[in-house]
Motif scaffolding. Structure first.
Motif, PDB file in Angstrom:
ATOM      1  N   LEU A  21     124.243  21.753  82.442  1.00 27.08           N
ATOM      2  CA  LEU A  21     125.251  22.127  81.075  1.00 27.08           C
ATOM      3  C   LEU A  21     125.787  20.517  80.539  1.00 27.08           C
ATOM      4  O   LEU A  21     125.880  20.845  79.455  1.00 27.08           O
ATOM      5  CB  LEU A  21     126.267  23.090  81.453  1.00 27.08           C
ATOM      6  CG  LEU A  21     125.746  24.347  81.853  1.00 27.08           C
ATOM      7  CD1 LEU A  21     127.008  25.258  82.092  1.00 27.08           C
ATOM      8  CD2 LEU A  21     125.135  24.989  80.635  1.00 27.08           C
ATOM      9  N   HIS A  24     123.427  20.046  77.790  1.00 26.16           N
ATOM     10  CA  HIS A  24     123.261  21.012  76.726  1.00 26.16           C
ATOM     11  C   HIS A  24     124.108  20.949  75.340  1.00 26.16           C
ATOM     12  O   HIS A  24     125.294  21.183  75.654  1.00 26.16           O
ATOM     13  CB  HIS A  24     123.417  22.370  77.618  1.00 26.16           C
ATOM     14  CG  HIS A  24     122.926  23.800  76.723  1.00 26.16           C
ATOM     15  ND1 HIS A  24     123.160  24.059  75.372  1.00 26.16           N
ATOM     16  CD2 HIS A  24     122.054  24.564  77.172  1.00 26.16           C
ATOM     17  CE1 HIS A  24     122.517  24.931  75.209  1.00 26.16           C
ATOM     18  NE2 HIS A  24     121.884  25.477  76.234  1.00 26.16           N
ATOM     19  N   VAL A  27     126.694  23.768  74.386  1.00 26.14           N
ATOM     20  CA  VAL A  27     127.666  24.600  75.312  1.00 26.14           C
ATOM     21  C   VAL A  27     128.914  23.477  75.492  1.00 26.14           C
ATOM     22  O   VAL A  27     128.784  22.310  75.743  1.00 26.14           O
ATOM     23  CB  VAL A  27     126.874  24.636  76.771  1.00 26.14           C
ATOM     24  CG1 VAL A  27     127.902  25.187  77.666  1.00 26.14           C
ATOM     25  CG2 VAL A  27     125.907  25.834  76.654  1.00 26.14           C
ATOM     26  N   VAL A  29     131.886  23.572  78.411  1.00 27.82           N
ATOM     27  CA  VAL A  29     132.496  24.193  79.577  1.00 27.82           C
ATOM     28  C   VAL A  29     134.001  23.865  79.798  1.00 27.82           C
ATOM     29  O   VAL A  29     134.546  22.812  79.460  1.00 27.82           O
ATOM     30  CB  VAL A  29     132.042  23.330  80.988  1.00 27.82           C
ATOM     31  CG1 VAL A  29     132.701  24.093  82.080  1.00 27.82           C
ATOM     32  CG2 VAL A  29     130.409  23.633  81.043  1.00 27.82           C
ATOM     33  N   VAL A 321     120.944  29.202  83.167  1.00 32.64           N
ATOM     34  CA  VAL A 321     121.183  28.735  81.893  1.00 32.64           C
ATOM     35  C   VAL A 321     120.002  29.386  81.026  1.00 32.64           C
ATOM     36  O   VAL A 321     120.277  29.580  79.726  1.00 32.64           O
ATOM     37  CB  VAL A 321     120.969  27.013  82.022  1.00 32.64           C
ATOM     38  CG1 VAL A 321     121.096  26.524  80.343  1.00 32.64           C
ATOM     39  CG2 VAL A 321     122.207  26.677  82.899  1.00 32.64           C
ATOM     40  N   GLY A 335     118.527  22.447  77.171  1.00 32.30           N
ATOM     41  CA  GLY A 335     119.027  22.096  78.437  1.00 32.30           C
ATOM     42  C   GLY A 335     118.193  22.203  79.718  1.00 32.30           C
ATOM     43  O   GLY A 335     118.972  21.696  80.630  1.00 32.30           O
TER      44      GLY A 335
END
Length: 343
Positions: A21, A24, A27, A29, A321, A335
């Protein structure tokens, strides 16, 4: 930007999610949980993530998790099913990497996992997250049960044959071997380097928890019950699964090489190798890819399919993912375009 939470951030699948991630672009987190490491910075626990995350591990907070667009559960079984009902009620979408929602039959789940299921009413609503089979259902899913590592490698190997009715569904045999990371990050004597190096052994030969998941998924493809003999083994490597699959042909086979190539032609993460080339775990290390080859030894009535994946990527976090990308209408490869690591 998709706001993502991760429950269970200190195991191998959790840190693999963080690695994937981090690259990516769609996205963010926003929270990652660990009761044992709460308050500790993620990059202190995992220095490979320095410069990518400023987060610290936090206690699981249902309110914070419910504010996310999607929550990944990278936890042992019996964790997700305690929190998922509340998060679904709040409108949060879920990708569960554990086994909590993979088996649709609550009694069968309890038989293999030794306890009652905490939210059996959700089992029928969970979509099994094998994109090569259930892509359209995944698009609309609120709860995706990400497949296990062995089931991913084994099902992708047999699906083209069962879908065409070319093999006997009652006599399938899978001999599969996994690297030590498949057992998780907890300390176990059997997984010490001094115990695994230079050795090769079977385990769970009398019955492995992934068996009902494998039979359920293959039965869906075959349109009826299948019977699988599954024996897993431990490889003296860190990452990788190699599955050797045997099935009895019901008739003189067509061109199986062409069949497999055609079946997976449009799948971005399944690679059917040229005829005569056999897959190796080293070529998919770190990549969200399954490589396959199919042969009929001595032109007899047994077909052999060889299937390899990285158990932590296509067998877990990478596939998770991939499911997220499908759920949110992103390019499926976002990703996930890492090339396998060599040597």
């Amino acid at each position: 930007m998709i706001r993502v939470g991760i429950v269970g951030g200190t195991g191998y699948t959790g840190v693999e999610l963080l690695r994937l991630l981090a690259m990516h672009e769609g996205v963010e987190v926003v929270t990652i949980t660990s009761r044992a490491e709460a308050g500790r910075r993620v990059d202190e626990q995992f220095p490979n993530l320095r410069g990518y995350y400023q987060l610290a591990f936090a206690e699981p907070d249902p309110g914070v998790l419910a504010s996310c667009d999607l929550v990944f559960f990278a936890t042992p079984h019996n964790v997700a099913m305690q929190l998922v009902p509340e998060l679904l009620a709040a409108g949060t979408r879920i990708v569960d990497l554990s086994a909590d929602y993979r088996i649709r039959d609550a009694a069968l789940w309890s038989q293999w996992y030794g306890e009652p299921h905490a939210s059996p009413d959700l089992l029928a609503h969970a979509v099994y997250g094998l994109p090569e089979v259930n892509r359209e259902q995944i698009r609309q899913a609120q709860l995706v049960a990400c497949p296990g590592c062995y089931p991913t490698a084994i099902q992708l190997g047999w699906i083209p044959l069962l879908a065409r009715g070319l093999v006997a569904p009652e006599g399938l045999i899978a001999s599969a071997a996994s690297g030590a990371s498949g057992a998780g990050r907890q300390a176990k004597v059997d997984n010490l380097l001094s115990e695994t190096a230079g050795s090769f052994k079977a385990y769970g030969a009398a019955g492995h928890r992934h068996l009902p998941e494998i039979e359920q998924g293959l039965g869906d493809v075959a349109g009826g019950p299948v019977a699988v003999t599954f024996v897993p083994h431990l490889l003296p490597i860190v990452r990788g699964i190699h599955a050797t699959l045997f099935a009895r042909l019901l008739a003189s086979p067509p061109d199986l090489q062409a069949l497999f190539e055609d079946y997976y032609r449009d799948e971005p993460f399944v690679d059917v190798l040229p005829a005569g080339v056999l897959p190796q775990t080293r070529t998919v290390k770190g990549a969200n890819r399954c490589q396959l080859s199919v042969i009929v030894p001595q032109q007899r009535d047994t077909v052999v399919v060889l299937s390899v994946i990285d158990n932590l990527v296509k067998g877990a976090s990478g596939q998770a993912v991939q499911n997220m990308n499908i759920m949110f209408g992103l390019p499926e490869t976002a990703g996930l375009e890492q090339i396998g690591l060599l040597p």
